[in-house]
Design a protein around this motif. Structure first.
Motif, PDB file in Angstrom:
ATOM      1  N   VAL A   2      -6.714  25.658  35.263  1.00  0.00           N
ATOM      2  CA  VAL A   2      -5.678  25.111  34.373  1.00  0.00           C
ATOM      3  C   VAL A   2      -6.308  24.099  33.417  1.00  0.00           C
ATOM      4  O   VAL A   2      -6.059  24.113  32.198  1.00  0.00           O
ATOM      5  CB  VAL A   2      -4.548  24.463  35.219  1.00  0.00           C
ATOM      6  CG1 VAL A   2      -3.637  23.610  34.359  1.00  0.00           C
ATOM      7  CG2 VAL A   2      -3.752  25.545  35.950  1.00  0.00           C
ATOM      8  N   ALA A   3      -7.136  23.215  33.960  1.00  0.00           N
ATOM      9  CA  ALA A   3      -7.773  22.190  33.114  1.00  0.00           C
ATOM     10  C   ALA A   3      -8.634  22.854  32.037  1.00  0.00           C
ATOM     11  O   ALA A   3      -8.599  22.464  30.861  1.00  0.00           O
ATOM     12  CB  ALA A   3      -8.631  21.266  33.987  1.00  0.00           C
ATOM     13  N   GLU A   4      -9.375  23.878  32.436  1.00  0.00           N
ATOM     14  CA  GLU A   4     -10.234  24.563  31.455  1.00  0.00           C
ATOM     15  C   GLU A   4      -9.401  25.271  30.384  1.00  0.00           C
ATOM     16  O   GLU A   4      -9.739  25.251  29.208  1.00  0.00           O
ATOM     17  CB  GLU A   4     -11.153  25.555  32.169  1.00  0.00           C
ATOM     18  CG  GLU A   4     -12.317  24.834  32.835  1.00  0.00           C
ATOM     19  CD  GLU A   4     -13.003  25.644  33.924  1.00  0.00           C
ATOM     20  OE1 GLU A   4     -12.786  26.872  33.983  1.00  0.00           O
ATOM     21  OE2 GLU A   4     -13.744  25.027  34.720  1.00  0.00           O
ATOM     22  N   ALA A   8      -0.441  26.898  36.461  1.00  0.00           N
ATOM     23  CA  ALA A   8       0.108  25.579  36.820  1.00  0.00           C
ATOM     24  C   ALA A   8       1.569  25.701  37.236  1.00  0.00           C
ATOM     25  O   ALA A   8       2.300  26.556  36.742  1.00  0.00           O
ATOM     26  CB  ALA A   8      -0.006  24.631  35.632  1.00  0.00           C
ATOM     27  N   LEU A   9       1.975  24.810  38.147  1.00  0.00           N
ATOM     28  CA  LEU A   9       3.386  24.761  38.555  1.00  0.00           C
ATOM     29  C   LEU A   9       4.225  24.199  37.419  1.00  0.00           C
ATOM     30  O   LEU A   9       5.381  24.568  37.213  1.00  0.00           O
ATOM     31  CB  LEU A   9       3.535  23.842  39.775  1.00  0.00           C
ATOM     32  CG  LEU A   9       2.763  24.232  41.036  1.00  0.00           C
ATOM     33  CD1 LEU A   9       2.728  23.071  42.024  1.00  0.00           C
ATOM     34  CD2 LEU A   9       3.408  25.455  41.674  1.00  0.00           C
ATOM     35  N   ILE A  51     -11.723  16.783  30.524  1.00  0.00           N
ATOM     36  CA  ILE A  51     -10.794  17.219  31.572  1.00  0.00           C
ATOM     37  C   ILE A  51     -11.146  16.563  32.906  1.00  0.00           C
ATOM     38  O   ILE A  51     -12.304  16.250  33.167  1.00  0.00           O
ATOM     39  CB  ILE A  51     -10.747  18.767  31.719  1.00  0.00           C
ATOM     40  CG1 ILE A  51     -12.150  19.352  31.889  1.00  0.00           C
ATOM     41  CG2 ILE A  51     -10.010  19.402  30.570  1.00  0.00           C
ATOM     42  CD1 ILE A  51     -12.157  20.861  32.148  1.00  0.00           C
ATOM     43  N   PHE A  52     -10.131  16.364  33.712  1.00  0.00           N
ATOM     44  CA  PHE A  52     -10.295  15.783  35.048  1.00  0.00           C
ATOM     45  C   PHE A  52      -9.428  16.575  36.003  1.00  0.00           C
ATOM     46  O   PHE A  52      -8.303  16.938  35.663  1.00  0.00           O
ATOM     47  CB  PHE A  52      -9.835  14.320  35.076  1.00  0.00           C
ATOM     48  CG  PHE A  52     -10.499  13.452  34.044  1.00  0.00           C
ATOM     49  CD1 PHE A  52     -11.726  12.858  34.307  1.00  0.00           C
ATOM     50  CD2 PHE A  52      -9.912  13.235  32.810  1.00  0.00           C
ATOM     51  CE1 PHE A  52     -12.357  12.066  33.358  1.00  0.00           C
ATOM     52  CE2 PHE A  52     -10.529  12.450  31.845  1.00  0.00           C
ATOM     53  CZ  PHE A  52     -11.749  11.858  32.131  1.00  0.00           C
ATOM     54  N   VAL A  53      -9.953  16.835  37.188  1.00  0.00           N
ATOM     55  CA  VAL A  53      -9.176  17.516  38.229  1.00  0.00           C
ATOM     56  C   VAL A  53      -9.236  16.652  39.474  1.00  0.00           C
ATOM     57  O   VAL A  53     -10.314  16.201  39.872  1.00  0.00           O
ATOM     58  CB  VAL A  53      -9.745  18.923  38.513  1.00  0.00           C
ATOM     59  CG1 VAL A  53      -9.039  19.571  39.698  1.00  0.00           C
ATOM     60  CG2 VAL A  53      -9.606  19.806  37.273  1.00  0.00           C
ATOM     61  N   SER A  54      -8.083  16.405  40.063  1.00  0.00           N
ATOM     62  CA  SER A  54      -8.074  15.479  41.200  1.00  0.00           C
ATOM     63  C   SER A  54      -6.892  15.763  42.111  1.00  0.00           C
ATOM     64  O   SER A  54      -5.815  16.115  41.639  1.00  0.00           O
ATOM     65  CB  SER A  54      -7.949  14.042  40.656  1.00  0.00           C
ATOM     66  OG  SER A  54      -7.710  13.120  41.695  1.00  0.00           O
ATOM     67  N   PRO A  55      -7.082  15.565  43.426  1.00  0.00           N
ATOM     68  CA  PRO A  55      -5.893  15.530  44.284  1.00  0.00           C
ATOM     69  C   PRO A  55      -5.138  14.245  43.984  1.00  0.00           C
ATOM     70  O   PRO A  55      -5.641  13.388  43.237  1.00  0.00           O
ATOM     71  CB  PRO A  55      -6.485  15.501  45.696  1.00  0.00           C
ATOM     72  CG  PRO A  55      -7.848  14.920  45.529  1.00  0.00           C
ATOM     73  CD  PRO A  55      -8.321  15.275  44.149  1.00  0.00           C
ATOM     74  N   TYR A  85      -2.800  19.465  43.357  1.00  0.00           N
ATOM     75  CA  TYR A  85      -3.881  18.947  42.503  1.00  0.00           C
ATOM     76  C   TYR A  85      -3.367  18.715  41.085  1.00  0.00           C
ATOM     77  O   TYR A  85      -2.550  19.475  40.582  1.00  0.00           O
ATOM     78  CB  TYR A  85      -5.058  19.932  42.454  1.00  0.00           C
ATOM     79  CG  TYR A  85      -5.945  19.798  43.658  1.00  0.00           C
ATOM     80  CD1 TYR A  85      -5.564  20.333  44.889  1.00  0.00           C
ATOM     81  CD2 TYR A  85      -7.156  19.106  43.587  1.00  0.00           C
ATOM     82  CE1 TYR A  85      -6.369  20.181  46.008  1.00  0.00           C
ATOM     83  CE2 TYR A  85      -7.969  18.966  44.694  1.00  0.00           C
ATOM     84  CZ  TYR A  85      -7.568  19.499  45.901  1.00  0.00           C
ATOM     85  OH  TYR A  85      -8.362  19.352  47.008  1.00  0.00           O
ATOM     86  N   ALA A  86      -3.900  17.666  40.478  1.00  0.00           N
ATOM     87  CA  ALA A  86      -3.563  17.377  39.081  1.00  0.00           C
ATOM     88  C   ALA A  86      -4.713  17.812  38.190  1.00  0.00           C
ATOM     89  O   ALA A  86      -5.879  17.611  38.522  1.00  0.00           O
ATOM     90  CB  ALA A  86      -3.321  15.889  38.910  1.00  0.00           C
ATOM     91  N   SER A  87      -4.355  18.410  37.066  1.00  0.00           N
ATOM     92  CA  SER A  87      -5.329  18.693  36.011  1.00  0.00           C
ATOM     93  C   SER A  87      -4.928  17.812  34.839  1.00  0.00           C
ATOM     94  O   SER A  87      -3.751  17.759  34.480  1.00  0.00           O
ATOM     95  CB  SER A  87      -5.250  20.146  35.541  1.00  0.00           C
ATOM     96  OG  SER A  87      -5.161  21.017  36.630  1.00  0.00           O
TER      97      SER A  87
END
Ligand code: HSE
Length: 311
Positions: free
Chosen positions: A279-281, A254-255, A296-300, A172-174
């Protein structure tokens, strides 16, 4: 078909170590275009919303307009005219591929209305022309993933050689978009034009490691490879709190974390949606500590690219 509504997704270019050669798409934000055939030739941009009046309606200066114009010339159909409306659902100058999403939505919509004479991949050079207009460089690391979805490698620009690789389902991307603006042209202008052999070797190791990590998949290797020793050190100064926000992302699990495209947005990759949300928060909270607002956005990793929406 006479009229079509298309959504093209935002993208994270560079992905730390792959300046101008790596990019991936996310589900949102993105741009929407409504394109309608008309009897007179020429393209008219009849409406742009969500840009605070900042984007040009002149076709030759608009990324979607120029992409469609070049496409029509290529297929020998300059006789076909279009009316275009663009709705920006993403911030300009954010490092999320805003100009690319418009160009991709435009050229994809035009190809659909013309009966798909070209494959999706063949549309890439026209979308890249939009990037040239927007920032003086026809890089493909935003338009590539926005057009094709997934994680994209640009192995070569001349000739254009684009590879899409698989990514782990649980990746997932933050993204945090601080409310400041960085102009891509300026962010490219400040880069060192020469790099040392030892720096090159470090970067090549990370590039290879990231590709291997995504394909194996090996989350720890992905994390170790999300390191940019060439571009990030120069551009970090354009983003207040960069080091602190990155540290907050890593602290939250986060990685890895780096600048999204030319910034000022930062992205992080994480294993699992829950971690990615935390992580985004954490990144947003860190910007907030010094009074910088952010989204913020969280998405696969978006695997689809442009989408046709109901009219
Ligand atoms: N690769 C490009 C850059 C992406 O970093 O300048 C910006 O859109």
């Amino acid at each position: 078909m006479e009229k079509i509504r298309v959504y093209a997704p935002a993208t994270v270019a560079n992905v730390a170590c792959g300046f101008d050669i790596f990019g991936f798409a996310v589900n949102r934000p993105g741009d929407e275009i409504v394109l309608e055939k008309r009897t007179e030739p020429g393209i008219s941009i009849i409406e742009i919303t969500g840009d605070d009046g900042r984007l040009p309606k002149e076709v030759a200066k608009n990324t979607a307009g120029i992409a469609i114009q070049k496409y029509l010339a290529h297929i020998g159909r300059e006789d076909q005219g279009f009316n275009l409306s663009l709705h920006k659902d993403m911030p300009l100058g954010s490092g999320l591929g805003s100009s690319a999403a418009s160009a991709v939505a435009g050229v994809f919509a035009a190809n659909e209305l013309m009966g798909k004479p070209l494959t999706q991949k063949e549309l890439l050079p026209f979308a890249m022309e939009g990037e040239r207009v927007a920032c003086g460089s026809a890089h493909a690391d935003n338009v590539g993933p926005s057009l094709l979805g997934g994680f994209i490698i640009i192995r070569s620009y001349d000739p254009l050689d684009i590879i899409q690789i698989a990514t782990p389902l649980d990746l997932y991307a933050s993204i945090v978009h601080p409310h400041i603006e960085v102009n891509t042209k300026d962010a490219r202008g400040i880069l060192d034009k020469e790099i040392s052999l030892s720096t090159t070797i470090t970067q090549m190791g990370n590039v290879a490691g990231l590709v291997a990590g995504l394909m194996l998949p090996d989350y720890s290797l992905i994390g170790r490879s999300l390191v940019d020793v060439i571009i990030e050190p120069s551009r970090a100064i354009l983003i207040p709190q960069f080091a602190e926000v990155k540290a907050a992302a890593l602290q939250a699990g986060a990685l890895g974390c780096s600048i999204s495209g030319s910034g000022p947005s930062l992205f992080a990759l994480s294993k699992g949606e829950e971690t990615a949300k935390q992580v985004a928060e954490a990144m947003r909270d860190q910007f907030a500590l010094v009074g910088i607002g952010s989204d913020i956005f969280v998405s696969p990793i978006n695997q689809q690219g442009p989408m046709i929406l109901p009219n």
